[in-house]
Enzyme design. Sequence first.
Site, short mmCIF file in Angstrom:
data_model
loop_
_atom_site.label_atom_id
_atom_site.label_comp_id
_atom_site.label_asym_id
_atom_site.label_seq_id
_atom_site.Cartn_x
_atom_site.Cartn_y
_atom_site.Cartn_z
N LYS A 35 -12.18 19.73 46.42
CA LYS A 35 -11.00 20.50 46.02
C LYS A 35 -11.07 20.82 44.53
O LYS A 35 -11.90 20.25 43.80
CB LYS A 35 -9.72 19.72 46.34
CG LYS A 35 -9.60 18.41 45.59
CD LYS A 35 -8.33 17.68 45.97
CE LYS A 35 -8.28 16.33 45.25
NZ LYS A 35 -6.96 15.78 45.14
N TYR A 251 -6.47 22.58 11.26
CA TYR A 251 -5.04 22.89 11.31
C TYR A 251 -4.20 21.70 10.84
O TYR A 251 -4.44 20.56 11.22
CB TYR A 251 -4.62 23.26 12.74
CG TYR A 251 -5.02 24.67 13.12
CD1 TYR A 251 -4.50 25.76 12.44
CD2 TYR A 251 -5.92 24.89 14.14
CE1 TYR A 251 -4.85 27.06 12.79
CE2 TYR A 251 -6.28 26.18 14.50
CZ TYR A 251 -5.74 27.27 13.81
OH TYR A 251 -6.11 28.54 14.16
C1 LIG Z 1 -5.70 12.45 49.81
C2 LIG Z 1 -6.88 12.26 48.93
N1 LIG Z 1 -7.97 11.64 49.41
C3 LIG Z 1 -9.06 11.43 48.65
C4 LIG Z 1 -9.10 11.84 47.34
C5 LIG Z 1 -10.32 11.54 46.50
O1 LIG Z 1 -9.98 10.64 45.47
P1 LIG Z 1 -11.09 10.22 44.40
O2 LIG Z 1 -11.39 11.48 43.64
O3 LIG Z 1 -10.41 9.21 43.57
O4 LIG Z 1 -12.25 9.74 45.17
C6 LIG Z 1 -8.01 12.48 46.80
C7 LIG Z 1 -8.06 12.92 45.39
O5 LIG Z 1 -7.17 13.18 44.68
C8 LIG Z 1 -6.86 12.69 47.60
O6 LIG Z 1 -5.76 13.31 47.12
#
Ligand SMILES: Cc1ncc(COP(=O)(O)O)c(C=O)c1O
Length: 355
Positions: A35, A251
């Site tokens: 994602k 800055y």
């Molecule tokens: C529902 C869910 N599963 C798995 C993951 C994977 O987590 P990680 O990146 O800590 O492995 C995420 C990440 O945000 C998540 O929201």
Amino acid sequence: MSRTTAVHIDLAAISENIRTLRRGLAAHQFMAVVKADAFGHGAVQVAKHIEASVDALAVAFTEEAVALREMGVSAPLLILEGPHTASDLALAGKLNLWPVIHSDEQIEWCKTLGADLSQAWIKIDTGMHRLGFAAERYAGVRDILLSYGIGEITAMSHLASAEEPDDALTRAQLLSWEETVRHGQDTTSLHNSAATQRGLSASSDWVRVGYALYGGQIKGLPNPAPLRPAMRFSSSVIALRDVPIGESVGYRGRWTAQRDSVIATVPVGYGDGYPWGAADGTPVEIDGEIAPLAGQVSMDMVTVDVTDCPNLTLGAPAVLWGDQPSIDDVAEHCGTIGYELMTRLTSRANRIYHT
Ligand SMILES: Cc1ncc(COP(=O)(O)O)c(C=O)c1O
């Protein structure tokens, strides 16, 4: 064109991290979380590179999945937020996406569209209180979904602090999870990166690994099999200047020279995704040496105290994060986490892929 600022993505490192993580697992099925543009690494490039070496991929919402299917990614794809609308669910049926079902509204959509789904994952709220059904509803929801013709059900939940197995919240979540899934016949999925790396003892036929794939190192976790950072954010020095003791840099003059100093200017800034909140002292690698950030991050430039780096010349390489400094070290100096740094990079810096 000569701008050296770029984000180098080492796809081979991601493959190696998958092999490393898999070595520590028993019969688990491995889901790679891609994602948010694969945590800023490029979802299409990453998914295509790894889809044959994992059992499934996961994205947050339907648009992310459709974009991958349009680019020819054919691995099973879990939609972690599930469908936002009935038409999202219809697309899941058409494109063989696996929706997470976490609300009564989604169950309703499944009444007419469920028969087209090869799988659905039911999200159980074991205590994070973000998404999911109360644990005691699991069996009922499962029966309804199966009666709508959904091929296979997986039970899932998410841990709020998997890196802290003794934390009261984690213990409460694990208790609720095990009570819910212990006697069921469905496959299960609980483990994220931290739970996977910790070898957390809990039912989880599937692991869902995001951050660790990319070589991120969550603070406080054991690291017996080191993971390789897949992202190197790099640039080079475009100016070197002597700054006498007492003069300030950048800055609002936030940094003042405590001795006669040499300052290197590197053309990368918050416009590229380097955090504006980086404190003085944030590590930057200049020509192989770690040197401290000196002064407020600008939109296009940062300034680094290179007084202790002898023989530097213009064009010297700079690494904002990569092998060193690690993204997690940099994040600590910026009041954030490596996850945010990976995903907030803008499209301004070129992505360069290495296999
Ligand atoms: C529902 C869910 N599963 C798995 C993951 C994977 O987590 P990680 O990146 O800590 O492995 C995420 C990440 O945000 C998540 O929201």
